[in-house]
Design an enzyme around this catalytic site. Structure first.
Site: not given
Length: 554
Positions: A43, A121, A157, A300, A303-304, A409
């Site tokens: 598409e 469409k 689609c 440390g 997440d990182s 978060e």
């Protein structure tokens, strides 16, 4: 009679009409050389999906029209070849106050140097990340064309998710339905697509081909995995996921019916899909926007660590830089684990202490803060110092900063504006904390891109999460346990359940009301956060459009 079909599952660049046209031309020539006489592109392939308000610019639509003509002209010598090209067409009547749309999300069949048919469409999605009614007018007609004696009905689609477009194509003589698509990925979406197309095939009693886009575009990712189902609804062919591919299948006439046949790629786990979506999202955002590399703060924490592993799989170790920025409250194990992970992945690792800057800020503010205890103010100062340092490195060397905040978060505001939220691309913005842990464990068991097995030190995954912005800090000092928090977020944010409904499922009233309040209060933060990769059916981005100022309580 056998018709060889090629699904050109390609990765296009929004707005690069000339480059996209050339990619289609090259794919069509390669497919023709392999014996294909029908090539399906995704598409809006000529312009990339989604071009957003570029669709409102007449010059953009004109450039798309020219590119379609270029494809037709360049392929004119390939006798019998039919190529389906997705593109916008038409225009509108506009003033500064009113717009009457005459613009369509279309697909054209080009053959022998001319446009044989153009289909518009009919069903325009306007939910989740889709805004198609902002740009397009619904089409009215049908499109059925013949290739090698087989009648192919063309849909785009969303058309295939409704009854009428397919029924009209069947009534017009379609023996095979070809659907071209640009359907954004979220975990579980592939199964939904397959089930719906199987349902459509059974209802129409004809096979269905689902030709899909692949690639990352800002916050959305397209996963490829094009497929075909037979008239019974059974899967008969499936292309690889998250990769460009010229995928071939065959249509054979057997009496009055047409059957499809092709290879079926192996089944995949949700974790593998999620990982590849994040990797592709990073690779295309960085590559398509021309950044030489990325950098991130490596704390440390999990997440990182996860973001670093994703970045290396996406870009390779030479384009990734990690920076550890210890504060007075950083535990020794944090920098030990950060060093260890950077070493395992072979990325550049630097340490820049923020203690001198933190002390300088406190000294500058000592008179203003006299008599007041330290609180989140001092915590946020540390996060903002780190943001300033990362952005300085970004400015000096050109690499984009990857932020490392997760969806839990972002939802609750457990993040600092202009601090850990400072950066250019939020990789795991749509990944809940519980999924972060699960994905980290999955990556340690798998090495899908050959960049290194077991990249994340086990202690990073197993230690209690902490922002390390005050002594002995733990995330759970400020938030409910992540298993409870994420379960509430899924219900409240992703599924629009109300507070009372969630409480009725067994969650504590005080906790649910607190989480709902945090989500409301922190909309202003999210509105200023970097764009991030969408991997669930509802992310903080185009899926989530709530007023910052308001009094309604769900």
């Amino acid at each position: 009679m056998t018709l060889k079909i090629c699904i050109a599952q390609l990765n296009f660049l929004v707005g690069d009409t000339a480059g996209n046209a050339q990619k289609i031309i090259d794919a069509a020539r390669a497919a023709y050389a392999q014996g294909a006489r029908l090539v399906l592109t995704p598409e809006l392939s000529i312009c990339g999906y989604a071009a957003e308000d570029l669709f409102l610019r007449p010059a953009f639509v004109a450039a798309c029209d020219d590119a379609v003509k270029t494809v037709a002209r360049e392929l004119a010598g390939l006798k019998g070849l039919h190529v389906v090209i997705g593109h916008p067409t038409g225009g509108d009547v506009r003033s500064k106050s009113v717009a009457v749309q005459r613009r369509y999300n279309a697909a054209s069949v080009v053959t022998q140097g001319r446009i044989l048919e153009t289909y518009a469409k009919r069903e325009l999605p306007n939910y989740q990340v889709f805004d198609e009614r902002r740009y397009f007018t619904p089409g009215q007609g049908t499109c059925v064309f013949q290739v090698e004696g087989i009648s192919v009905g063309l849909l785009i689609c969303e058309d295939a998710w409704f009854d009428e477009p397919g029924l009209l194509a069947k009534e017009a003589g379609a023996e095979v339905i070809a659907v071209i698509n640009a359907s954004p990925f979220h975990v579980g979406k592939g199964g939904e697509r397959a089930a719906r197309m199987a349902e459509r095939a059974r209802a129409l009693e004809v096979p269905v081909i689902y030709a899909h886009l692949v690639g990352g575009q800002d916050e959305v990712v397209f996963d490829g995995a094009s497929f075909a189902v037979g008239a019974s609804g059974a899967m008969v062919a499936r292309a690889p996921s998250f990769a460009e591919d010229l995928f071939y299948l065959e249509a054979d006439r057997r009496g009055a019916i047409v059957e499809l046949d092709g290879k079926i790629a192996a089944d995949r786990t949700p974790e593998a899909d999620l990982w590849d979506a994040l990797v592709l999202g990073v690779r295309d955002y960085v590559g398509k926007n021309g950044f030489p590399g990325v950098l991130l703060g490596l704390s440390g924490g999990v997440d990182s660590a996860l973001v670093l592993a994703i970045a290396v799989d996406a870009l390779g170790r030479d384009k990734v830089r990690s920076v550890m920025m210890p504060s007075p409250y950083t535990a020794d194990i944090s920098w030990i684990d950060a060093r260890e992970m950077a070493s395992r992945l072979g990325v550049r690792y630097d340490e820049i202490s923020i203690i001198p800057e933190f002390e300088a800020f406190k000294a500058s503010l000592a008179h203003e803060f006299e008599g007041r205890a330290e609180d989140t103010t001092e915590e946020n100062i540390q996060a903002r110092i780190r943001g300033v340092l990362l952005m300085a490195l970004s400015n000096k060397f050109g690499s984009i900063v990857l932020t490392t905040g997760n969806k839990s978060e972002m939802a609750t505001g457990y993040c600092t504006l202009y601090g850990d939220m400072a950066g250019g691309f939020a990789v795991i913005k749509d990944v809940l904390k519980t999924s972060v842990f699960r994905l980290a464990q999955w990556r340690n068991l798998h090495d899908p891109y050959g960049t290194g097995a077991n990249p994340i030190p086990e202690r990073i995954i197993t230690r209690p999460p902490s922002a390390e912005l005050r002594p002995d800090q733990r995330d759970q000092d400020s938030l409910p346990p992540y298993e409870i928090l994420d379960a509430i977020l899924e219900r409240y944010m992703e599924d629009d359940q109300g507070v009372e409904q969630i409480i009725a499922e067994g969650f504590e009233r005080a906790v649910v009301e607190r989480v709902a309040r945090l989500i409301r209060l922190n909309e202003y933060k999210r509105r200023q956060s970097p764009v991030g990769i969408r991997v669930t059916h509802r992310s903080f981005g185009k899926d989530w459009r709530y007023p910052i100022t308001g009094k309604f309580r769900a």
